[in-house]
Write a protein that holds these residues in place. Structure first.
Motif, mmCIF file in Angstrom:
data_model
loop_
_atom_site.group_PDB
_atom_site.id
_atom_site.type_symbol
_atom_site.label_atom_id
_atom_site.label_comp_id
_atom_site.label_asym_id
_atom_site.label_seq_id
_atom_site.Cartn_x
_atom_site.Cartn_y
_atom_site.Cartn_z
ATOM 1 N N ASP A 43 62.390 45.358 21.347
ATOM 2 C CA ASP A 43 61.750 46.596 20.893
ATOM 3 C C ASP A 43 60.230 46.430 20.824
ATOM 4 O O ASP A 43 59.475 47.296 21.268
ATOM 5 N N MET A 47 57.482 48.436 23.107
ATOM 6 C CA MET A 47 56.401 49.191 22.474
ATOM 7 C C MET A 47 55.044 48.733 23.016
ATOM 8 O O MET A 47 54.196 49.556 23.360
ATOM 9 N N PRO A 59 52.880 54.275 21.470
ATOM 10 C CA PRO A 59 54.086 54.086 20.655
ATOM 11 C C PRO A 59 53.821 53.308 19.378
ATOM 12 O O PRO A 59 53.031 52.368 19.355
ATOM 13 N N VAL A 62 60.002 51.795 18.189
ATOM 14 C CA VAL A 62 61.063 51.818 19.193
ATOM 15 C C VAL A 62 62.369 51.557 18.460
ATOM 16 O O VAL A 62 62.439 50.685 17.597
ATOM 17 N N PHE A 84 61.491 56.051 21.567
ATOM 18 C CA PHE A 84 60.248 55.566 20.991
ATOM 19 C C PHE A 84 59.456 56.759 20.472
ATOM 20 O O PHE A 84 59.631 57.890 20.930
#
Length: 129
Positions: A43, A47, A59, A62, A84
């Motif tokens: 994640d 991002m 972002p 996420v 996201f």
């Protein structure tokens, strides 16, 4: 679940810098079980890449499992139901991530950005501002 959120906040701050796993982040990831560790590392990498690859997105979060559970393998995961958040809106995301055996270092990540998630479906999928 609270433990997971306690880990997510520090990880989000690391995602804006280059994803060289520093000592602090490595220690936080090591506290998680291997599947959570892989998910958090992937994640954070997703991002970071979305934010630095001239996508126009910024972002700040996420989530790998919003629209479906990720398929976890020994050193990889496929998250076709991820999302996201960027600039206050949520977007569909699909990614495939490969990590090292300790699930701390991301070796490869490919992703596909989808459509914006309509605000009227946020509550149903536990998304937030």
């Amino acid at each position: 679940m609270l433990k997971l959120f306690a880990i997510l906040i520090p990880l989000a701050s690391f995602a804006n810098s280059a994803f060289a796993v520093d000592v602090t982040m490595k220690k936080e990831l090591e506290k998680l079980d291997p599947s959570e560790r892989m998910e958090q590392a992937c994640d954070a990498e997703a991002m970071k890449r979305i934010g630095t690859e001239k996508t126009g997105f910024k972002p700040d979060k996420v989530i790998a499992y919003t629209f479906g559970d990720p398929a976890m393998n020994q050193d990889s995961m496929n998250a076709p139901g991820a999302v996201f958040r960027s600039k206050g809106d949520w977007y569909h995301l699909s990614y495939i991530c490969v990590t090292g055996p300790q699930h701390i270092h991301v070796r490869d990540l490919s992703y596909q950005i989808g459509d914006k998630v309509p605000r009227d479906s946020w509550q149903q999928h536990y998304l937030y501002d």
